[in-house]
Enzyme design. Structure first.
Site, PDB file in Angstrom:
ATOM      1  CG  ASP A   8      37.902  40.351  39.990  1.00 51.38           C
ATOM      2  OD1 ASP A   8      38.463  41.314  39.680  1.00 51.38           O
ATOM      3  OD2 ASP A   8      38.547  39.854  40.893  1.00 51.38           O
ATOM      4  N   GLY A   9      38.445  41.084  36.713  1.00 53.85           N
ATOM      5  CA  GLY A   9      39.365  41.261  35.753  1.00 53.85           C
ATOM      6  C   GLY A   9      40.779  40.847  36.321  1.00 53.85           C
ATOM      7  CD  GLU A  43      38.665  44.663  37.643  1.00 51.13           C
ATOM      8  OE1 GLU A  43      37.247  44.186  37.977  1.00 51.13           O
ATOM      9  OE2 GLU A  43      39.426  44.561  38.637  1.00 51.13           O
ATOM     10  CG  ASP A  67      37.955  43.586  43.006  1.00 51.57           C
ATOM     11  OD1 ASP A  67      37.932  44.197  41.964  1.00 51.57           O
ATOM     12  OD2 ASP A  67      38.530  42.581  43.302  1.00 51.57           O
ATOM     13  CG  HIS A 121      43.037  39.060  46.646  1.00 50.70           C
ATOM     14  ND1 HIS A 121      44.448  38.637  46.738  1.00 50.70           N
ATOM     15  CD2 HIS A 121      42.528  38.658  45.722  1.00 50.70           C
ATOM     16  CE1 HIS A 121      44.591  38.112  45.394  1.00 50.70           C
ATOM     17  NE2 HIS A 121      43.471  38.104  44.636  1.00 50.70           N
ATOM     18  CG  ASP A 131      41.287  37.207  41.915  1.00 45.36           C
ATOM     19  OD1 ASP A 131      41.564  38.291  41.277  1.00 45.36           O
ATOM     20  OD2 ASP A 131      42.201  36.546  42.545  1.00 45.36           O
TER      21      ASP A 131
END
Length: 342
Positions: A8-9, A43, A67, A121, A131
């Site tokens: 994730d980023g 990301e 995501d 989320h 995240d």
């Protein structure tokens, strides 16, 4: 045995202080970032560092949970076409984040890697953990606090040079933002944020809105003309809940977006997002569509009268869909012009 990890980023300002992270479990994760970067850079870098951190176990399949549809599509669908064109898009423009893309292409060679989209989320344990760590690094650069970088991949040394530059520095270093082992929010070497001044637009890393937008596009396309689809998106952009959320609004605005506001002010994308975040309005709005014209197969102009309270403006919006390796992206607003009605 398959290695499963979330990547994730996060970026605060986009561009702004940025972080990335990949996560397998509490003993196996890594994070890093830059004082100035974008969410997409984060990301991509998360996946790149994961590939490099697991290179010593390249004989094992790697399952990457993301995501970001941007990352997944870039790697699994668009990259072959970009390579054939010399790392340029179909329109001849250079591929964004090309240094990271090329580094990813090299790191993927000979690996058994699969990508799986997960909704951000939404309570997914691995995604949430990645995240939190990516956002913690971005925040550390914003505030000047120590940056958590994680233990790495257990049986491999996690230390590496800092990454404080742009995508080229990230691709060459392929490591965390700081060379240290630390528990999340624990002690570590200090990280100094660049002084770019206050940035009112915060890149909240909510559920991946590009994927939501693409899904919305597919739903709208059922029985609707391009002109009708564009009208739906224009009305969505008038929603105060969307206008007040920089990430949601940003997904609807093209990277080259410009606007001539009713005041006569010329705004680029960044300035427009700041204006929307500062004053999203409250509605309700009365929209009277005056014209819908298809300028080309992937461009539509919408002209309408907008009444808000006692103020009426005539507005013109040009929406386009870009083709990336024979795959149409979502409708995005390229140019908007508002004129007070006399």
């Amino acid at each position: 045995m398959t290695i499963t990890a979330a990547a994730d980023g996060s970026a605060l300002g986009n561009p702004g202080p940025a972080g990335w992270a990949w996560y397998i479990d509490e003993e196996t994760w890594r994070a890093g970032g830059w004082p100035h970067g974008t969410n997409n850079m984060g990301e991509l870098m998360a996946v790149l560092d994961l590939l490099r951190s697991t290179a010593h176990r390249a004989d094992e399949p790697l399952r990457v949970l993301c995501d970001s549809q941007y990352v997944i599509n870039s790697i699994t669908r668009w990259m072959p076409g970009w390579k054939k064109k010399g790392w340029r898009k179909k329109d001849g423009k250079p591929v964004l984040n090309v240094e990271l893309m090329q580094a990813l292409d090299a790191a993927l060679a000979g690996r058994d890697v699969s990508f799986e989209w997960v909704k951000g989320h939404a309570g997914h344990e691995l995604n949430e953990a990645a995240d939190v760590r990516a956002r913690a690094v971005a925040t550390s650069f914003q505030t000047g606090r120590p940056a958590p970088t994680g233990p790495g991949f257990g049986d491999r040394d996690a230390t590496a040079p800092p990454v404080h530059g742009g995508p080229a520095a990230a691709a060459s270093a392929g490591a965390g933002a700081l060379a240290a082992e630390a528990k999340l929010f624990g002690p570590g070497p200090g990280a100094t944020a660049v002084d770019d001044g206050p940035d009112p637009v915060e890149e909240r890393h909510d559920p991946d809105l590009l994927s939501e937008l693409l899904a919305h596009e597919q739903e709208l396309a059922r029985g609707l003309t391009p002109e009708q689809e564009v009208e739906q998106h224009e009305r969505r952009l008038l929603d105060p809940a969307v206008r007040g959320d920089p990430r949601r609004a940003a997904e609807l605005l093209h990277e080259d977006f410009h606007e001539v506001a009713g005041s006569g002010r010329w705004l680029d994308r960044r300035a427009a997002l700041e204006v929307l975040a500062a004053d999203p309005g409250s509605g309700p709005y009365d929209v009277d569509v005056l014209a819908r014209r298809r300028l080309a197969g992937t461009a539509v102009q919408l002209v309408y009268r907008l009444t808000a309270s006692s103020r009426t403006t005539i507005r013109s919006s040009t929406w386009i869909r870009e083709d990336a390796h024979n795959e149409l992206g979502p409708w995005q607003l390229l140019l908007h012009h508002a004129t007070p009605e006399s």
